[in-house]
Motif scaffolding. Structure first.
Motif, mmCIF file in Angstrom:
data_model
loop_
_atom_site.group_PDB
_atom_site.id
_atom_site.type_symbol
_atom_site.label_atom_id
_atom_site.label_comp_id
_atom_site.label_asym_id
_atom_site.label_seq_id
_atom_site.Cartn_x
_atom_site.Cartn_y
_atom_site.Cartn_z
ATOM 1 N N MET A 16 9.918 34.876 5.391
ATOM 2 C CA MET A 16 8.469 35.102 5.433
ATOM 3 C C MET A 16 7.963 35.144 6.872
ATOM 4 O O MET A 16 7.107 35.955 7.218
ATOM 5 N N MET A 17 8.510 34.282 7.710
ATOM 6 C CA MET A 17 8.064 34.217 9.104
ATOM 7 C C MET A 17 8.317 35.535 9.830
ATOM 8 O O MET A 17 7.516 35.961 10.671
ATOM 9 N N GLN A 18 9.413 36.199 9.498
ATOM 10 C CA GLN A 18 9.694 37.488 10.117
ATOM 11 C C GLN A 18 8.645 38.521 9.707
ATOM 12 O O GLN A 18 8.199 39.331 10.537
ATOM 13 N N VAL A 19 8.229 38.497 8.438
ATOM 14 C CA VAL A 19 7.164 39.399 7.990
ATOM 15 C C VAL A 19 5.872 39.098 8.739
ATOM 16 O O VAL A 19 5.139 40.005 9.154
ATOM 17 N N VAL A 20 5.583 37.812 8.942
ATOM 18 C CA VAL A 20 4.372 37.426 9.668
ATOM 19 C C VAL A 20 4.418 37.966 11.101
ATOM 20 O O VAL A 20 3.443 38.530 11.602
#
Length: 401
Positions: A16-20
């Motif tokens: 998820m952090m990569q998408v953010v």
């Protein structure tokens, strides 16, 4: 020191952090802590919890950890480079006694989503371990080992269970990190092929296990504030996920707005694009039957799709689900608290949930009353209206009190 590595968290925090980083780098969020277990007094342990969080905020990713992450096919070089500069900032988290004066504590996390997303899992692990090391100073590990042996025996009891695999999803509610590691090593040696892996990235790296995870509720909740239109926020979340991962990490979370709303949005395009879906609230048997029928109605062979079950599982329920759905689809089971916190003491039902994004309330409408979390009753009612959800949940009665 309880948390000694920033990898000691669930894989889906990194995905998820990569998408953010790539799509929502300016988003700001608020998270809130809740203990769902009644009559638990955490106030005496606030100083210990604060001290452990302070140590957590001093951690950095080391070169070996970054090299490990670079080997995960779905994580990109610029994201790993960002993690090389990353640390959690103590100014983004506050811990205090609840104003209710009932033994509860308030943990509030506020700040940029990109810089606060990694707080949740280690902070929950800290609260658990601080609580249990104070209340159970001589843990009954023998009883825990006997329980674990019985669980492994159940999985191996019949030849037809040979393809039934479980994974560890229990980092956030573990009894302690020491016990968590012992559990993982026992499962690895005892179950062999029946142990699919762990959501914990640190132990996956340390012990050669498969790290598992895709998305969590906070991702789809944040899309309520980040997408172009509230009604399309679930569709927007799935589309942005597909844009980032291009067919990889294809397990969709189904219960942010309930199963009915999920099936409305999860059309033929998503049925064919995603590898499967994850169950995390409501009746798992009903969920599975509805999803299989939905795949058939959308011209997808259910036998090619993965159903991931992860809601409050124990081994008997895993086997019941396996017997119901085997041969009809591909199956995966993530077992959490029942693996990592089953020594005979009542586990803490604690969560940290996103409640706002970019200053706007966000929420989920779970298929299980009591699993929602929102601090704005009017917004929760509006969300129900927008998604055509008629049932009233327990949390809507509690929301705003």
């Amino acid at each position: 020191m309880i948390i000694t590595s920033l990898l000691d968290t669930d894989l889906y925090k990194f995905t998820m952090m990569q998408v953010v980083l790539h799509h929502f780098p300016a988003a700001s969020v608020e998270y809130r802590f809740r203990c769902r277990t009644p009559n638990i007094d955490l106030v005496p342990y606030i100083d210990e919890i604060r001290d452990e969080v302070r140590k957590l905020c001093q951690l950095r990713f080391n070169d070996g950890e970054l090299d490990y992450l670079r080997r995960l096919r779905f994580l990109k070089g610029d994201f790993i480079d960002f993690l090389g500069l990353f640390h959690l900032n103590e100014k983004n988290i506050s811990i205090s006694p609840s104003k209710k004066g009932n033994g509860e504590i308030d943990i509030e996390i506020d700040g940029p989503w990109l810089h606060t997303i990694l707080f949740e899992v280690p902070v929950l692990a800290i609260v658990n371990e601080v609580y249990f090391r104070n209340t159970q100073q001589q843990p009954d590990y023998r009883a825990g080992r006997e329980r674990l042996t019985d669980k492994m025996a159940l999985l191996g009891a019949k030849p037809e269970f040979a393809d039934c695999k479980i994974a560890d999803y229990g980092t956030r509610r573990r009894f302690s990190k020491q016990w968590h590691e012992e559990i993982l090593l026992t499962l690895k040696d005892g179950l062999r092929e029946q142990f699919a892996g762990t959501s914990n990235v640190y132990y996956a790296m340390k012990h050669g296990l498969t790290p598992l995870g895709t998305m969590a509720h906070e991702y789809l909740q944040a899309c309520q504030a980040l997408g172009p239109r509230l009604r399309d926020s679930q569709i927007y979340g799935f589309e942005m996920w597909a844009k980032e991962y291009r067919g990889d990490l294809g397990i969709a979370l189904s219960d942010v707005y309930g199963m009915q709303a999920f099936l409305r949005d999860f059309d033929m395009y998503f049925c064919k694009l995603f590898d499967g879906a994850r169950h995390d609230s409501g009746d798992p048997f009903d969920w599975g039957e509805r999803l299989l029928k939905h795949y058939e109605a959308n011209r997808c062979d259910p036998r090619t799709k993965v159903l991931v079950f992860s809601d409050a599982l124990d081994i008997p329920k895993v086997l019941q689900l396996y017997e119901r759905f085997r041969g009809r689809c591909r199956l995966a089971f993530g077992v959490g608290t029942n693996l990592t916190n089953d020594l005979g003491y009542q586990p803490l039902q604690i969560v940290i949930k996103m409640v706002r994004c970019n200053g706007q309330p966000v929420a989920k409408l779970s298929d299980s009353p009591g699993k929602n979390m929102c601090d704005d009753k009017a917004y929760l009612a509006y969300l129900r209206q927008v998604f055509g959800i008629t049932q009233l949940t327990d949390d809507e009665a509690e929301c705003g009190k």
